[in-house]
Design an enzyme around this catalytic site. Structure first.
Site, short mmCIF file in Angstrom:
data_model
loop_
_atom_site.label_atom_id
_atom_site.label_comp_id
_atom_site.label_asym_id
_atom_site.label_seq_id
_atom_site.Cartn_x
_atom_site.Cartn_y
_atom_site.Cartn_z
N GLY A 36 1.09 -0.90 -0.03
CA GLY A 36 0.14 -0.15 0.08
C GLY A 36 0.90 0.96 0.35
N HIS A 37 1.70 1.44 1.11
CA HIS A 37 2.70 2.49 1.14
C HIS A 37 3.00 2.73 -0.25
CE1 HIS A 37 3.06 1.20 5.30
NE2 HIS A 37 2.88 2.96 5.40
N GLN A 153 -8.69 10.54 7.90
CA GLN A 153 -7.46 11.02 8.05
C GLN A 153 -7.49 12.01 6.98
OE1 GLN A 153 -2.99 9.50 9.71
NE2 GLN A 153 -2.53 9.02 7.88
O1 PAF Z 1 -0.68 7.69 8.12
C1 PAF Z 1 0.17 7.70 8.87
O2 PAF Z 1 0.34 6.03 8.61
C2 PAF Z 1 -0.12 8.48 9.70
O3 PAF Z 1 -0.70 8.55 10.28
C3 PAF Z 1 0.82 9.48 9.34
C4 PAF Z 1 0.27 10.16 8.04
C5 PAF Z 1 2.08 9.64 8.10
C6 PAF Z 1 0.94 10.19 10.26
O4 PAF Z 1 2.15 10.00 11.48
#
Ligand code: PAF
Length: 281
Positions: A36-37, A153
């Site tokens: 995903g990342h 988020q």
């Molecule tokens: O989604 C994440 O991994 C975290 O919430 C983030 C956006 C890196 C903030 O620490």
């Protein structure tokens, strides 16, 4: 890949790139990178000249009883994966540089941070918006990419960027799932084999919700109850919430309009998983 740990050095690099007219793409993460990342890094790469990914397990977004201490960390593996996906610089700041003695400043998006995950994680989004605002000041990105997996988020960060006039475009990339449907998450490594199997009920329930809407169902309560019943069929599942909300305001829907976000959080043992689906009616 260049690894930068100093805040000052990262700022100087970013400043130089901007002066040279290079477009900076940014993917903030907490490490333990998964597919995903990597998809976020690839998307940033397609749209920028330089891609920075940050790895920082941000203490301010974890509640006192949450998994900050045991959150998985593996920087050697992360480095390899990030390079493979096209990352140019990994920014890995030290906690004492991000939050030095006497740190007292927080960014808070009101309203949107209260519902859904905010109900059981009251300080979580304050920590997320604070660290992302700080990271934006350090990395100075033209573009930042976040995953739709963390739907709330993403909405909150878009609002923060707009409200505080950040000169950063925010892009939200689709959820990446395992072959069997489980949404990719760094926390999946916590699941036992049995819990991992049971957790499939989440994506199955969300698919069911989509089907119901495509067959004409418009009542949020009916959709919600169907999902709840399905999840209750998994013996270790403890539901935190199942909600049908407007994808931008995150307000509860009674009847589905043109778009809806179906979002849920469910615990399996000590592991809390979230998942969601966007429905176009
Ligand atoms: O989604 C994440 O991994 C975290 O919430 C983030 C956006 C890196 C903030 O620490």
């Amino acid at each position: 890949v260049k690894v930068v740990t100093s805040v000052r050095e990262m700022q100087r690099l970013a400043e130089a790139w901007r002066r040279q007219g290079r477009r900076i793409g940014f993917v903030p993460t907490m490490g333990c990178l998964h597919v995903g990342h990597l998809s976020l890094i690839r998307i940033a790469k397609q749209r920028s000249d330089i891609v920075v990914a940050s790895i920082f397990v941000n203490p301010t977004q974890f509640g006192p009883k949450e998994d900050f201490k045991r959150y998985p960390r593996d920087i050697t593996r992360d480095k390899k994966l990030a390079v493979g996906a096209g990352c140019d610089v990994l920014f890995v700041p030290r906690t004492q540089d991000m939050y030095p003695q006497g740190y007292a400043t927080y960014v808070m998006v009101e309203g949107l941070s209260k519902g859904l995950c905010g109900r059981s994680r009251p300080i979580h989004f304050r920590g997320v918006t604070t660290v992302v605002a700080k990271l934006f000041h350090i990395v100075k990105p033209h573009l930042a990419v976040f995953g739709q997996k963390d739907a709330q988020q993403a909405v909150i960060l878009q609002r923060m960027a707009r409200d505080l006039n950040f000169d950063t475009r925010i892009l939200v990339a689709p959820i990446v799932r395992e072959k069997d449907g489980l949404a990719m998450s760094s926390r999946n490594v916590y699941l036992s084999t049995g819990e991992r199997k049971q957790a499939l009920v989440l994506s199955r329930a969300l698919r069911k919700a989509k089907q119901m809407v495509s067959k004409g169902e418009r009542k949020a309560s009916v959709i919600k109850n169907t999902i709840i019943q399905l999840i209750r069929g998994a013996k270790d599942a403890v539901i935190d919430y199942v909600e049908v909300v407007h994808p931008e305001t995150l307000e509860d829907l009674t009847l589905l309009g043109d778009r809806a976000l179906v979002a849920l959080a469910v615990k399996f043992g000590s592991t809390r998983l979230i998942d969601n689906t966007l429905i176009k009616v």
